[in-house]
Design an enzyme around this catalytic site. Sequence first.
Site, PDB file in Angstrom:
ATOM      1  N   TYR A  94       0.831  -1.207   0.000  1.00  0.00           N
ATOM      2  CA  TYR A  94       0.000   0.000   0.000  1.00  0.00           C
ATOM      3  C   TYR A  94       0.867   1.260   0.000  1.00  0.00           C
ATOM      4  O   TYR A  94       0.500   2.274  -0.588  1.00  0.00           O
ATOM      5  CB  TYR A  94      -0.939   0.007   1.208  1.00  0.00           C
ATOM      6  N   GLU A 136      -8.084  -6.586   5.732  1.00  0.00           N
ATOM      7  CA  GLU A 136      -7.391  -7.745   5.174  1.00  0.00           C
ATOM      8  C   GLU A 136      -6.674  -8.558   6.257  1.00  0.00           C
ATOM      9  O   GLU A 136      -6.609  -9.785   6.155  1.00  0.00           O
ATOM     10  CB  GLU A 136      -6.422  -7.288   4.080  1.00  0.00           C
TER      11      GLU A 136
END
Length: 403
Positions: A94, A136
């Site tokens: 990310y 997640e």
Amino acid sequence: MNSDQKELIKATVPILRSSGEDLTNYFYARMFKHHPELQNMFNMGNQANGRQKSALANAVLAYAENIDNPSVLLGVLKGIGTKHRSLNIQPEQYKIVGTHLIASIGEVVGEAATPEILEAWTVAFYQLAQIMIDLEKQLYNENEAKPGSWNGWRKFVIKKIVEESTEIKSFYLYPEDGKEIADFHPGQFISVQVFVEELNLLQPRQYSLSSAFNPEYYRISVKRENGIAPNPSGMVSNTLHSKSEGDVISISSPAGIFHLEKDSENPLVLISGGVGFTPMLSMLETNLNALQNKKTVWIHGCRNESVHAFKSQISNLKQEVKWLETFTFYDSVDNLENSSEQILQGRVDLHKCKEAILLDEAKFYICGPELFIRSQYESLLNLNVKTENIFYEEFGPQLINLN
């Protein structure tokens, strides 16, 4: 994120609407230039046909439009997070995405991207990233706790290949280590990872599981995608179709939010176009093995009989049980008179089946190409079906959000 930053984010919405795809196209090119290894994790076919940049542009726009209350996007984010879990996306990735997305905004938008706007988008992105990372992490933990499950990639042997039609093959995948495999909900998918020689890259793809759960193997049924301009041929589907029994591939454990609810007794209406029948077949086989045998209506459309996979299996099942009703639509029909099945010519038209499908408390599942889903969804609304009873799965990047 403070109120001034939220206002700056909302001020960029017109730019995202008009130039969002230019931005995301630039972003992917920039990121892959600096991190070419990430091409092994992204579907480069969707990069080539533009679907990935469109999906990301839609997602960025939706986030900006809902920056005051991003929780309304949680349903969509859960679907994305589930796919990320199947691809083994990790938190550090990310940061890479954030770095290149913010840089791309500055480089594409130019002088209009003031330091204040870039700072606002930096805060906004990492706020969203943290939501996804937390989501997640929970998915990874839940998955790891399931018997026979695993995170990341695991090697499976292709022990059997069956030709189901002129363009669809089924692959029976057995764990190379011989250990237990995870159960799944009918309708879920696995990610498959293969090496594509033309790209010199590993490539992942998602394929729906096409059978009820069997503790020995997973089955996927894959259509060989032949290129039609502007879309290239399916690199992974063609690679799989060239595989032989005994070859080994890597897969992720089952995932997906498009599936039957456990222990639900609602009647089922399964609507598929083309290879979209695969999750429906898992649902149908699961219902066959269940005690309640829920009333099920199977509606399928494809080009013609030669590409109609599992035709005889569905036909035989219909003759054996009382709870199944079927409707098949062919774009073109060579010989209607000699067909042993009731075949309807033309595209799937739910109004021709309305007497059969308008069942009390029925749940409607749709799977197929984007335009197919939109058409069937609209038809169901016209037939006064409630939106909360309609579920759909779009193959590839999510470009539609109808519920």
